[in-house]
Structures are given as structure tokens and as C-alpha cells.
Motif scaffolding. Structure first.
Motif, PDB file in Angstrom:
ATOM      1  N   MET A 251       0.881  -1.115   0.030  1.00 46.39           N
ATOM      2  CA  MET A 251       0.052   0.148  -0.164  1.00 46.39           C
ATOM      3  C   MET A 251       0.851   1.282  -0.018  1.00 46.39           C
ATOM      4  O   MET A 251       2.169   1.043   0.422  1.00 46.39           O
ATOM      5  CB  MET A 251      -0.819   0.041   1.340  1.00 46.39           C
ATOM      6  CG  MET A 251      -1.888  -1.213   1.582  1.00 46.39           C
ATOM      7  SD  MET A 251      -3.247  -1.126   0.075  1.00 46.39           S
ATOM      8  CE  MET A 251      -3.998   0.403   0.743  1.00 46.39           C
ATOM      9  N   GLU A 252       0.232   2.267  -0.531  1.00 50.14           N
ATOM     10  CA  GLU A 252       0.952   3.683  -0.507  1.00 50.14           C
ATOM     11  C   GLU A 252       1.005   4.089   0.941  1.00 50.14           C
ATOM     12  O   GLU A 252       0.041   3.890   1.669  1.00 50.14           O
ATOM     13  CB  GLU A 252       0.158   4.666  -1.397  1.00 50.14           C
ATOM     14  CG  GLU A 252       0.560   4.197  -2.856  1.00 50.14           C
ATOM     15  CD  GLU A 252      -0.323   5.527  -3.619  1.00 50.14           C
ATOM     16  OE1 GLU A 252       0.314   5.841  -4.691  1.00 50.14           O
ATOM     17  OE2 GLU A 252      -1.388   5.924  -3.334  1.00 50.14           O
ATOM     18  N   THR A 253       2.016   4.867   1.576  1.00 45.01           N
ATOM     19  CA  THR A 253       1.954   5.421   2.764  1.00 45.01           C
ATOM     20  C   THR A 253       2.471   6.798   2.748  1.00 45.01           C
ATOM     21  O   THR A 253       2.583   7.428   1.501  1.00 45.01           O
ATOM     22  CB  THR A 253       3.038   4.694   3.748  1.00 45.01           C
ATOM     23  OG1 THR A 253       4.262   4.633   3.124  1.00 45.01           O
ATOM     24  CG2 THR A 253       2.641   3.088   3.692  1.00 45.01           C
TER      25      THR A 253
ATOM     26  N   VAL B 151       7.645  15.904  -4.655  1.00 43.33           N
ATOM     27  CA  VAL B 151       8.974  15.909  -4.028  1.00 43.33           C
ATOM     28  C   VAL B 151       8.752  16.991  -2.565  1.00 43.33           C
ATOM     29  O   VAL B 151       9.309  16.311  -1.750  1.00 43.33           O
ATOM     30  CB  VAL B 151       9.894  16.579  -4.809  1.00 43.33           C
ATOM     31  CG1 VAL B 151      11.234  16.628  -4.078  1.00 43.33           C
ATOM     32  CG2 VAL B 151      10.321  15.578  -6.152  1.00 43.33           C
ATOM     33  N   ALA B 152       8.324  18.029  -2.748  1.00 45.09           N
ATOM     34  CA  ALA B 152       7.910  18.935  -1.645  1.00 45.09           C
ATOM     35  C   ALA B 152       7.313  18.209  -0.450  1.00 45.09           C
ATOM     36  O   ALA B 152       7.577  18.255   0.619  1.00 45.09           O
ATOM     37  CB  ALA B 152       7.524  20.248  -1.836  1.00 45.09           C
ATOM     38  N   ALA B 153       6.300  17.543  -0.773  1.00 48.53           N
ATOM     39  CA  ALA B 153       5.570  17.110   0.128  1.00 48.53           C
ATOM     40  C   ALA B 153       6.043  15.688   1.187  1.00 48.53           C
ATOM     41  O   ALA B 153       6.047  15.779   2.179  1.00 48.53           O
ATOM     42  CB  ALA B 153       4.214  16.210  -0.595  1.00 48.53           C
ATOM     43  N   MET B 154       6.926  14.881  -0.006  1.00 46.47           N
ATOM     44  CA  MET B 154       7.818  13.871   0.834  1.00 46.47           C
ATOM     45  C   MET B 154       8.816  14.588   1.724  1.00 46.47           C
ATOM     46  O   MET B 154       9.084  14.164   2.603  1.00 46.47           O
ATOM     47  CB  MET B 154       8.596  13.237  -0.276  1.00 46.47           C
ATOM     48  CG  MET B 154       7.673  12.241  -1.100  1.00 46.47           C
ATOM     49  SD  MET B 154       7.073  10.666   0.052  1.00 46.47           S
ATOM     50  CE  MET B 154       6.187   9.587  -1.165  1.00 46.47           C
ATOM     51  N   ALA B 155       9.489  15.648   1.344  1.00 49.66           N
ATOM     52  CA  ALA B 155      10.645  16.392   1.997  1.00 49.66           C
ATOM     53  C   ALA B 155       9.694  16.967   3.295  1.00 49.66           C
ATOM     54  O   ALA B 155      10.621  16.831   4.408  1.00 49.66           O
ATOM     55  CB  ALA B 155      11.290  17.554   1.185  1.00 49.66           C
TER      56      ALA B 155
ATOM     57  N   ALA C  89      -1.645   8.129   2.285  1.00 56.69           N
ATOM     58  CA  ALA C  89      -1.404   8.108   0.618  1.00 56.69           C
ATOM     59  C   ALA C  89      -1.720   9.163  -0.207  1.00 56.69           C
ATOM     60  O   ALA C  89      -1.582   9.342  -1.360  1.00 56.69           O
ATOM     61  CB  ALA C  89      -2.404   6.760   0.242  1.00 56.69           C
ATOM     62  N   ASP C  90      -2.318  10.211   0.483  1.00 60.60           N
ATOM     63  CA  ASP C  90      -2.681  11.395  -0.331  1.00 60.60           C
ATOM     64  C   ASP C  90      -1.897  12.434   0.105  1.00 60.60           C
ATOM     65  O   ASP C  90      -0.925  12.843   1.121  1.00 60.60           O
ATOM     66  CB  ASP C  90      -4.089  11.729   0.079  1.00 60.60           C
ATOM     67  CG  ASP C  90      -5.064  10.872  -0.140  1.00 60.60           C
ATOM     68  OD1 ASP C  90      -4.733  10.212  -1.312  1.00 60.60           O
ATOM     69  OD2 ASP C  90      -5.909  10.425   0.699  1.00 60.60           O
ATOM     70  N   THR C  91      -1.785  13.685  -0.772  1.00 62.39           N
ATOM     71  CA  THR C  91      -0.831  14.886  -0.567  1.00 62.39           C
ATOM     72  C   THR C  91      -1.941  15.994  -0.434  1.00 62.39           C
ATOM     73  O   THR C  91      -2.868  16.298  -1.450  1.00 62.39           O
ATOM     74  CB  THR C  91      -0.334  15.313  -1.827  1.00 62.39           C
ATOM     75  OG1 THR C  91       0.955  14.267  -1.979  1.00 62.39           O
ATOM     76  CG2 THR C  91       0.597  16.505  -1.698  1.00 62.39           C
TER      77      THR C  91
END
Length: 417
Positions: A31-33, A57-61, A152-154
Motif C-alpha cells: 500500500m501507499e503510505t 517532492v516537496a510533500a515527501m520532504a 497516501a494523499d498529498t
């Protein structure tokens, strides 16, 4: 070696990216996390900054780092099959890194990008490191917004979240300064700074990676690579601190490996040096740079407050080589770095340079009652040429303080070559 959310979900140890990992993820329906995002196709190269790539990328950072995998389709947020993500050319890869820097504020450095598979079954993995510079913002129409992962969402951060992240950034900077202060104090302890000037260099990873401690053999490998890089950055025309430490037998210290000084005789004490590789990826170096011999004037030495610019260049080259080799071995990237020259004698420091014939002279020296430590942040795994210029600029900042305009030993090729 990587250890990401996918490795964690599959219960596998750190290792290189392979197609088997992706196939296993599809078979297990991973699953996405917060830190794992499935994508089908690479975004188009044209107008890349206007795609979702900067936002992702910004959301992950902003969420502590993560991985985006292109070439896997999903169903209800679960990996459902492999697809062809598209071609990852060298130019396209540079574009991805460029957009992470130019379309996000502050920039996100240190992306690790991997290409897997062959035509028809290609996948691209983008690893985004954890960041202490959040919140990372991107344009939302006419204003900035801060994306963040929510499972799993931004989604977009609320004002209070942005405020809290700014507060965390400032707190992290305070901790980083304290870490450098502690390293600098530690490496300075016990030096005879009342007799001769010492150069101290320390570097601490901004976000230390949790990895296994280097073994003695691992430390030797780092030191071997350090020597190669140091001689690439600065020639043997100057005295390298690395030449005066025991690199074949690093000794255990407190959460570090220590290369002890080998210049112990009365005749060789002028070139005393020490260095250490810390288990968290930090590095430190101490080198006596004052009171070196005066070969062109016959037997004798300069006074302890007199420093040849060559000695500074070689010490900076060795420190930066040690930093790069250690970063690669410990999976670290961005470092906070500080270089200082310590002298407690009564005379002002004097940085000496050489004329075109090779003779040392003091005509351009500016007396220094205190050397201001040079601090910077460096990406230790950036392209070779860019890093080489960081070595050059750091050494130049150091010698400039003493009225010396140029470095002589550190000469990187031009950037456009």
C-alpha cells in the motif's frame, strides 16, 4: 545501499534497487503510505516545473522523506502491476534534480534517482531525503503553498502546521550549531596553540543517516579513498596532514575511528596532525599550520603565528576529501562544515603566500588578531566538478582573510569543460 518504505514493507534489509523488489511489491499489493507513492508514468520533460513533480517532492520532504516509484500502477492505493514509466535519459535526470532546486523553496537537494528494467518494463525510483529546511513551498497559482503527505494523499498544510515547521527548522539549526560547536571544541582540545597556529576542520551531517557503524576495514577503505581525492584536489607541492597520520591503523575512540599523529620526533613535530571519522558520519581534522620550515632561507622555521597558504590549502583539501569519502560510505549527503585557525599567542596571525618563482613573501599579508571561522553547508554527494569548486571556494575564503587573493594548489577545471 538504500533502505526505504518499500524495503520496510517487504521486510528486506538495506540493499540496491532491483526489479525483484518491485515485482515483490506488486505480488504483495504493498500500500501507499506517507513515504511511498506509486506512479505510472514519468511526467513530461516539457514544462516539468508545472507538473505534479515539484509538489510530490516537496510533500515527501515536508513529511520526513520518502520514495516515489514510477512504473507501477495501483488499485485502491495498492501496487497492482508493472508498467513502462518511460525513458530516463541523462538530460531528463538532470531536469528532475534541477526542478527540485528551482521550483521548490527552499530547494530540495540530494535526490537519489535509479533506473530499472528495459524498454517495455522500465521503472524509475526517486528517493527524497529527509529535510531540516521545511516547510518546502511551491507556487499555487499566485501564492505559495506547503504540500505534505497525509497517508497516501498529498494535502496542503494549514497555517499552524507551517508555523510549527518553521519553529522546528529554527530549533534544528540551533542543534546543528551546537553539534558543530561540540566537534570544534573536541578537536581543539590539547593543542599547543600558544606555540603555533592550528587549523581545525569539522563537519556534521545535517540529517545523520541511521546505518551500521563502520568497521576498521570500512574506515581503512574511507581513508584510502580520501587520499586519492585529496591529491586530486591539491598536489603534493604542499604538506598534506594525511601524510602525517596513521591511516593503516585507525584506532577506536568514543563513537569514532581515530587516525593518530605519526609526526612525533622533535624534528617532525612541526607537521603534527590528527583526524577522526565519527560513527554518525561526522569528520574532524586538526593540523599544525604555523611554524613550518623555511626551505628557501636555509635551516629554520617560520614563527608560530606565520602560516603558509599552501598549508591551509592542503588541510582544506584533506578535510573535504575525508568528508566526501565518509559521506559515500555512511549514506549521508548534506553537511554543516566549519574551518577555523586557532592561535593564542600575542602576535597577530600572518598568512604567507609565494611569488611566481616560488619564494614565500609577506608583502600582501593582513595581520589577523582573530581568524573568523568559515562556515558553510555542502552537499557531499553532488557531482564531482561542483564539489571540487566547493573545495576551491572554501580554501579561498580561508586565505582571503589574511590578505591573500588566490589559491595556488587547488585548481579545478572550468565548469563548462
Amino acid at each position: 545501499m538504500s533502505f526505504t518504505a518499500l524495503h520496510r514493507a517487504l521486510g528486506v534489509p538495506p540493499g540496491p534497487w532491483t526489479e525483484d523488489l518491485l515485482d515483490a511489491a506488486v505480488a504483495a499489493g504493498v500500500m501507499e503510505t506517507n513515504d511511498l507513492d506509486w506512479k505510472t508514468n514519468l511526467p513530461p520533460a516539457k514544462g516539468l516545473s508545472q507538473t505534479d513533480f515539484p509538489k510530490d517532492v516537496a510533500a515527501m520532504a515536508n513529511s520526513g522523506g520518502g520514495v516515489i516509484i514510477y512504473g507501477v500502477c495501483e488499485s485502491q492505493k495498492a501496487a497492482a502491476g508493472r508498467m513502462d514509466a518511460g525513458e530516463l535519459t541523462e538530460v531528463y535526470e538532470r531536469s528532475l534534480r534541477s526542478v527540485a532546486i528551482t521550483a521548490i523553496s527552499p530547494p530540495v537537494f540530494g535526490l537519489n534517482i535509479h533506473s530499472l528494467g528495459t524498454t517495455g518494463n522500465r521503472a524509475v525510483v526517486v528517493e527524497i531525503p529527509a529535510s531540516v529546511d521545511g516547510p518546502h513551498l511551491i507556487y499555487r497559482g499566485d501564492y505559495f503553498g506547503a504540500p505534505v503527505r497525509n497517508d497516501a494523499d498529498t494535502v496542503w498544510m494549514k497555517e499552524r502546521q507551517i508555523e510549527a515547521m518553521y519553529r522546528a527548522r529554527f530549533e534544528e539549526r540551533r542543534h546543528a550549531t551546537e553539534a558543530l560547536d561540540a566537534l570544534f571544541t573536541d578537536v581543539s582540545a590539547g593543542r599547543d596553540m600558544h606555540k603555533r597556529a592550528w587549523l581545525m576542520g569539522v563537519a556534521h551531517p545535517r540529517v545523520p543517516r541511521l546505518s551500521e557503524r563502520l568497521t576498521r576495514e570500512g574506515a581503512r577503505a574511507v581513508l584510502n579513498q580520501t587520499e586519492k581525492l585529496a591529491l586530486k584536489y591539491a598536489s603534493r607541492r604542499g604538506m598534506h596532514p594525511l601524510e602525517n597520520v596513521d591511516m593503516l591503523n585507525p584506532r577506536p575512540g568514543l563513537r569514532r575511528w581515530v587516525c593518530v599523529n605519526t609526526a612525533t620526533s622533535e624534528r617532525s613535530r612541526w607537521k603534527e596532525a590528527w583526524l577522526a571519522i565519527h560513527h554518525d558520519g561526522s569528520v574532524s581534522l586538526a593540523a599544525a599550520v604555523g611554524g613550518h620550515p623555511t626551505p628557501e632561507a636555509g635551516p629554520g622555521h617560520f614563527d608560530g603565528h606565520q602560516i603558509e597558504s599552501y598549508a591551509i590549502e592542503c588541510a582544506v583539501a584533506d578535510l573535504m576529501a575525508l568528508l566526501r569519502a565518509t559521506a559515500e560510505a555512511t549514506s549521508n549527503d548534506e553537511y554543516d562544515l566549519r574551518v577555523g585557525i586557532e592561535w593564542t599567542g600575542s602576535e597577530p596571525l600572518a598568512i604567507l603566500t609565494k611569488d611566481q618563482i616560488g619564494f614565500t613573501y609577506t608583502d600582501t599579508s593582513t595581520p589577523l588578531h582573530r581568524f573568523t571561522p568559515v562556515a558553510t553547508t555542502v552537499n557531499a554527494v553532488e557531482p564531482d566538478l561542483d564539489y571540487f569548486w566547493h573545495v576551491h571556494d572554501l580554501a579561498q575564503d580561508c586565505v582571503n582573510q589574511g590578505g591573500v587573493s588566490y589559491v595556488h594548489l587547488i585548481c579545478p577545471p572550468e565548469r563548462d569543460q
